[in-house]
Structure formats: C-alpha cells, structure tokens
Design a protein around this motif. Sequence first.
Motif: not given
Length: 128
Positions: A53-54, A87-92, A110-111
Amino acid sequence: MGDLGSTANLAGGGDKGAGAAAAGGVAAGEKADDSLRKNFNYPLVKLCDMIDELRVEVVDMVVTAVEKHPGNYEAAAKNIKEQMDKRCGSSWHAVVGEGYGFDVTHEMKNLMFMYFGGTVGILLWKAS
C-alpha cells in the motif's frame, strides 16, 4: 533490345528505390526513437522493501514530483522528502538524478529505488 531496356529500368528504378528506402529508414528511425521515449514514460521499481500500500502511494507521489519539476532534480527530491516527512514521520532522504550508484543503511521496510522516464533514478529511504 529487350535486355537493355530491362537493365536500364532496373538501374533507374533501383536508384529511386534506394533513395526512397533511405528516406524511409531515417523517418522510421525517428519514429523508433519517439516510441522508445514513450515506452519509458512509466515508473520502473527496481528495489523496494516497503509494504504494498505504501509502495503504490509513494510511486504515485514520486512520479508527480518528477513531472512537476522536469529537469530540476533538486526541487523534485526536496518535494519528495517533504511529502514523505509529513506522511510517515521525519528522517526521510531522497536522491533524484542520473548515473549514480548507492549503498545506504536504512530502516527495514523503508527503502525504494526506481526509475522514471527511462534514465531518472529515484532513491528514497528512511534512516533514524
């Protein structure tokens, strides 16, 4: 005489036919280049460990960002990073460009690495 006439027709017709074939070959080559550009106008996900989904949402978001900023990879990467942070919080982290390799440490699930437009590579990952 019949043989000379046939030879003359072949020589005359052959030259005209070769010119037409050469002109047709150039036009066909240009059409082939245009069709290749159209064929590569879709996202190609090469590496992804996100949930399905993501992944679907991120691919749509990335395509929109790259199309919104054609040729300006820095603005596209900044747009992608800001949207993912919301959308998914920091640190992207996002890298958009051509002709690069990568080796990153990332959080599990998360990649994503994908291509869009044939040569534009997009790398997106989250690191804590």
